[in-house]
Scaffold this active site. Sequence first.
Site, PDB file in Angstrom:
ATOM      1  N   GLU A 503       0.785  -1.233  -0.104  1.00 50.97           N
ATOM      2  CA  GLU A 503      -0.042   0.215   0.042  1.00 50.97           C
ATOM      3  C   GLU A 503       0.704   1.145   0.137  1.00 50.97           C
ATOM      4  OE1 GLU A 503      -3.751   0.152   1.678  1.00 50.97           O
ATOM      5  OE2 GLU A 503      -4.097  -1.817   2.173  1.00 50.97           O
TER       6      GLU A 503
HETATM    7  C1  LIG Z   1       2.895  -9.422   0.862  1.00 53.54           C
HETATM    8  C2  LIG Z   1       2.760  -8.470  -0.281  1.00 53.54           C
HETATM    9  C3  LIG Z   1       1.309  -8.409  -0.827  1.00 53.54           C
HETATM   10  C4  LIG Z   1       0.860  -7.582  -2.005  1.00 53.54           C
HETATM   11  N1  LIG Z   1      -0.373  -7.394  -2.288  1.00 53.54           N
HETATM   12  C5  LIG Z   1      -0.574  -6.778  -3.561  1.00 53.54           C
HETATM   13  C6  LIG Z   1      -1.831  -6.816  -4.143  1.00 53.54           C
HETATM   14  O1  LIG Z   1      -2.858  -7.462  -3.625  1.00 53.54           O
HETATM   15  N2  LIG Z   1      -1.982  -6.171  -5.308  1.00 53.54           N
HETATM   16  C7  LIG Z   1      -1.163  -5.618  -5.853  1.00 53.54           C
HETATM   17  O2  LIG Z   1      -1.368  -4.991  -6.898  1.00 53.54           O
HETATM   18  N3  LIG Z   1       0.053  -5.318  -5.157  1.00 53.54           N
HETATM   19  C8  LIG Z   1       0.232  -5.993  -4.190  1.00 53.54           C
HETATM   20  N4  LIG Z   1       1.726  -6.026  -3.757  1.00 53.54           N
HETATM   21  C9  LIG Z   1       2.607  -5.063  -4.278  1.00 53.54           C
HETATM   22  C10 LIG Z   1       3.333  -3.857  -3.329  1.00 53.54           C
HETATM   23  O3  LIG Z   1       2.249  -3.058  -3.463  1.00 53.54           O
HETATM   24  C11 LIG Z   1       4.521  -3.464  -4.028  1.00 53.54           C
HETATM   25  O4  LIG Z   1       5.353  -4.266  -3.630  1.00 53.54           O
HETATM   26  C12 LIG Z   1       4.837  -2.254  -3.769  1.00 53.54           C
HETATM   27  O5  LIG Z   1       4.199  -1.258  -4.626  1.00 53.54           O
HETATM   28  C13 LIG Z   1       6.236  -1.824  -4.081  1.00 53.54           C
HETATM   29  O6  LIG Z   1       6.622  -2.423  -5.272  1.00 53.54           O
HETATM   30  P1  LIG Z   1       8.200  -3.278  -5.485  1.00 53.54           P
HETATM   31  O7  LIG Z   1       7.890  -4.334  -4.341  1.00 53.54           O
HETATM   32  O8  LIG Z   1       8.267  -3.828  -6.933  1.00 53.54           O
HETATM   33  O9  LIG Z   1       9.163  -2.242  -4.903  1.00 53.54           O
HETATM   34  P2  LIG Z   1       9.690  -1.192  -5.888  1.00 53.54           P
HETATM   35  O10 LIG Z   1       8.966  -0.461  -6.462  1.00 53.54           O
HETATM   36  O11 LIG Z   1      11.029  -1.923  -6.682  1.00 53.54           O
HETATM   37  O12 LIG Z   1      10.694  -0.399  -4.466  1.00 53.54           O
HETATM   38  C14 LIG Z   1      11.981  -0.549  -3.915  1.00 53.54           C
HETATM   39  C15 LIG Z   1      12.230   0.287  -3.007  1.00 53.54           C
HETATM   40  O13 LIG Z   1      12.260   1.551  -3.842  1.00 53.54           O
HETATM   41  C16 LIG Z   1      11.871   2.461  -3.265  1.00 53.54           C
HETATM   42  N5  LIG Z   1      11.138   3.547  -4.203  1.00 53.54           N
HETATM   43  C17 LIG Z   1      10.578   3.553  -5.300  1.00 53.54           C
HETATM   44  N6  LIG Z   1      10.529   4.611  -5.972  1.00 53.54           N
HETATM   45  C18 LIG Z   1      10.958   5.632  -5.152  1.00 53.54           C
HETATM   46  C19 LIG Z   1      11.049   7.023  -5.213  1.00 53.54           C
HETATM   47  N7  LIG Z   1      10.402   7.889  -6.036  1.00 53.54           N
HETATM   48  N8  LIG Z   1      11.762   7.611  -4.030  1.00 53.54           N
HETATM   49  C20 LIG Z   1      11.904   6.781  -2.927  1.00 53.54           C
HETATM   50  N9  LIG Z   1      12.001   5.681  -3.085  1.00 53.54           N
HETATM   51  C21 LIG Z   1      11.412   4.925  -4.032  1.00 53.54           C
HETATM   52  C22 LIG Z   1      10.416   2.054  -2.374  1.00 53.54           C
HETATM   53  O14 LIG Z   1       9.966   2.630  -1.408  1.00 53.54           O
HETATM   54  C23 LIG Z   1      10.866   0.713  -1.966  1.00 53.54           C
HETATM   55  O15 LIG Z   1      11.888   0.861  -0.876  1.00 53.54           O
HETATM   56  C24 LIG Z   1       2.096  -6.856  -2.639  1.00 53.54           C
HETATM   57  C25 LIG Z   1       3.436  -6.761  -2.065  1.00 53.54           C
HETATM   58  C26 LIG Z   1       3.724  -7.755  -0.888  1.00 53.54           C
HETATM   59  C27 LIG Z   1       5.186  -7.802  -0.697  1.00 53.54           C
END
Ligand SMILES: Cc1cc2nc3c(=O)[nH]c(=O)nc-3n(C[C@H](O)[C@H](O)[C@H](O)COP(=O)(O)OP(=O)(O)OC[C@H]3O[C@@H](n4cnc5c(N)ncnc54)[C@H](O)[C@@H]3O)c2cc1C
Length: 824
Positions: A503
């Site tokens: 989220e």
């Molecule tokens: C257990 C779990 C359940 C989930 N459930 C759902 C679901 O039901 N539906 C769904 O659609 N998604 C779901 N997600 C996805 C979740 O929303 C994403 O994991 C999240 O949006 C982050 O994406 P990412 O994991 O690819 O990390 P990335 O986007 O690769 O981010 C990696 C890091 O970079 C940081 N970052 C990225 N951009 C910036 C910026 N501009 N400035 C500073 N920092 C930045 C982030 O904060 C993070 O720390 C789920 C994820 C998990 C782990």
Amino acid sequence: MNGIIELLLVVTVIGLMMARRASRYLWTGVLGAGLIYWIVFHHPAAMAELVAWVLYVPLAALLTLTPLRRRSITQPLLTAYRRVMPAMSDTERAALEAGTVWWEADLFTGQPDWQRLRGFPAPRLNPEEQAFIDGPVEELCGMIDDWEITEELRDLTPETWDYMKRRGFFGMIIPRRYGGLEFSANAHSLVVLKVASVSISAGVTVMVPNSLGPAKLLLSYGTEAQKDYYLPRLANGTDIPCFALTGPEAGSDAASMPDTGVVCRQTHDGKADVLGIRLNWEKRYITLGPVATLLGLAFHLYDPDHLIGEKEDIGITLALIPTNTPGIEIGSRHFPMNQSFMNGPNRGKDVFIPMDRVIGGQERVGMGWRMLMNCLSDGRAISLPALSTAAGKKMSRAVGAYAAVRKQFRLPIGKFEGISEVLARIVGNTYVMNAARGFTTAAIDSGEDPSVASAIVKYHLTERMRVVVNDAMDILGGCGISMGPRNFVARGYEALPIGITVEGANILTRNLIIFGQGATRCHPYLYREMQAADQNDVAAFDAALCSHASHIMSLIARSLFHGLSGGRLQGAPVGGTRGRHYRRLARLCLAFAVTTEMALLSLGGSLKRKESLSGRLGDVLSLLYLGSAVLKHHHDHGEPDDELPLLEWACTDLQFTIQERLHEVFDNLPNRFVAALTRLMTFPLGRPCKRPRDAHGHSVAELVLSPGAVRERLTQGMYLPADANAPLARLDDALEKAIAAEPALRTLRRAMQEGTLPRGDPEACIDSGQSTGVITEQEAAGIRAAIAARRIVIQVDEFPPEYLTKEHAAWSSSRTAGKADQSM
Ligand SMILES: Cc1cc2nc3c(=O)[nH]c(=O)nc-3n(C[C@H](O)[C@H](O)[C@H](O)COP(=O)(O)OP(=O)(O)OC[C@H]3O[C@@H](n4cnc5c(N)ncnc54)[C@H](O)[C@@H]3O)c2cc1C
């Protein structure tokens, strides 16, 4: 002497006019009168008089002649503003404009209205909601064995799934007319809190269908036909929903998803030439995905053949797709941090859906991002804050009890100052989390959809959960580390990164969203200026700019005044210690508002790219919000005196951190002159806020080292197991027995000091104490009972070697919940 009086008079008049936001006409008149006074009574040199008039006349003209000002000042400023302000993409605009602004906006004014705060409705439950929490939720919690779920089944039991569906846990946000429970945000939050206090896996399973997903989107945007069909099925669990936004290439930047839909016509269900969308996608991390029957999907829609209009690139669109539709690959699972809620990837290859599967129908194509952003905030403000608060309550209660009964060096470890300090952090943070949770859900229940507040509570409560659970681990030592059915903290510890990531991942939320969206939406003038600039409306820009300038002058005057007077003259709705905290928070709020203005003035649009500064300003805004929540929570509880140590610790800690974050902003503002000036205007006499004193910390820790009213209130809402063998029930039991045995132990200790009994560990001389009549038989029995209860709670699970290797399945099927403990 006269000169000094005149100087003081000038400073007072100017200060008052700045603080009270005198009108442009009043400024013109007062400056003119001052000039005449100076000429008449001080007879300046002709040249000086000429210079003064040369400065005054154009200034007066600019202040009073609006058309002149607009032409000569505002128009060039508007042109420059439009040139330097970064362009805003549609997705950014949708995110920024989502939801409403609420108390966060008061904080941006630098002048929070405490009566308004205290007048907000308190979080409440209606009798039906209370009955559901005391009935079905209690029953569900009793059915859950987290070890069984996470270690043995890697899934909830079929009975648990069935119970959740039957009793409407998946339809808490769905109105009654569709068969849902139609719960308030507060009830929804308290259900999640209670379930999550037993099991994160079960908590997440309840959370997700009630958060951002098909039901929420249908309620806000669905066609009547879609609502009538899907909502009853979602409410009774016939359909299990999931919502798929994230993919391998689109995580935090979800709007960049490469998943596509192409408008086309094809045969569908035996009908030829059906207008629909051909979809191709790859999603991952989707909660409930592996068992979902209804997939909410976000994709980018194109219409190359112009079948539905002129536009080729239509934009992000949302659809609901039954997961048995041909072409969908779904069912595999990820394994998120040893938790056992359903989570996995899904893919679609040339999946065809008719147009009526788009949420809201064809007229809503391309509006998906705005729809998502508008539905994001209340879920984000409810679920994860509830889960985080559950962790705080559980750790406060269980770790407090553990620290009271676990003895080392012949003393309960809670008596050591080092432990007490850490325990105070757990308890104090729980108080803050609980307050912020209730404050925000009550806002939603009164009709607000506070998007900035939702980001604040999501980020700060999950971060505080991380602090609390890590601290709990440290206090529990080996007991927290050794996994098994007795361990009540390790699964929560493992799950911490989940709350941090979902989220809106926390780093992004802190550095990009909270202050970025906060400044745009909540600042009293910025958004008006941006809109006026966007529309090239010089009159609106001029009006906003003039108000903004007088706002800044007022902030500066008030900040200097209250800085120099130590905030003592700031208004507070109550007196005493509580009043001091209102006054301090108001002063820090003023410092935040001044610092925001100076940062915006010196950095302009580039502040958006200065994520570290934005993150710190976001922290200050958030901590002011949390501080307000704490004061409001205390007020809603009737300001009981027994809660004062918590109020004191929480407010002092928040105020100190706000002060330090502001100084970090000063230390890092690129323009050093602006930084020095801002520091001077906000903290003219140095840093007034101190960390909570050790004594405060110890009194806070004491609140959970023995049973009592504050401990009960603090942990209210978490599940207290009915099963006397459950780890938490045993801890409560051990705590009560330890406290009951205290007077007898004290008697033994005294007898040792007086020489009646040999010196040593009082627990080692129960028999001699009893035989010599120092303690009664009943007292001796009480001490023995306390020791036995302690022996149980300090045990950790033991496994046969095979369990941790290959023959795991055989071993685990031979044990049932609680049996391991009975073998002792
Ligand atoms: C257990 C779990 C359940 C989930 N459930 C759902 C679901 O039901 N539906 C769904 O659609 N998604 C779901 N997600 C996805 C979740 O929303 C994403 O994991 C999240 O949006 C982050 O994406 P990412 O994991 O690819 O990390 P990335 O986007 O690769 O981010 C990696 C890091 O970079 C940081 N970052 C990225 N951009 C910036 C910026 N501009 N400035 C500073 N920092 C930045 C982030 O904060 C993070 O720390 C789920 C994820 C998990 C782990």
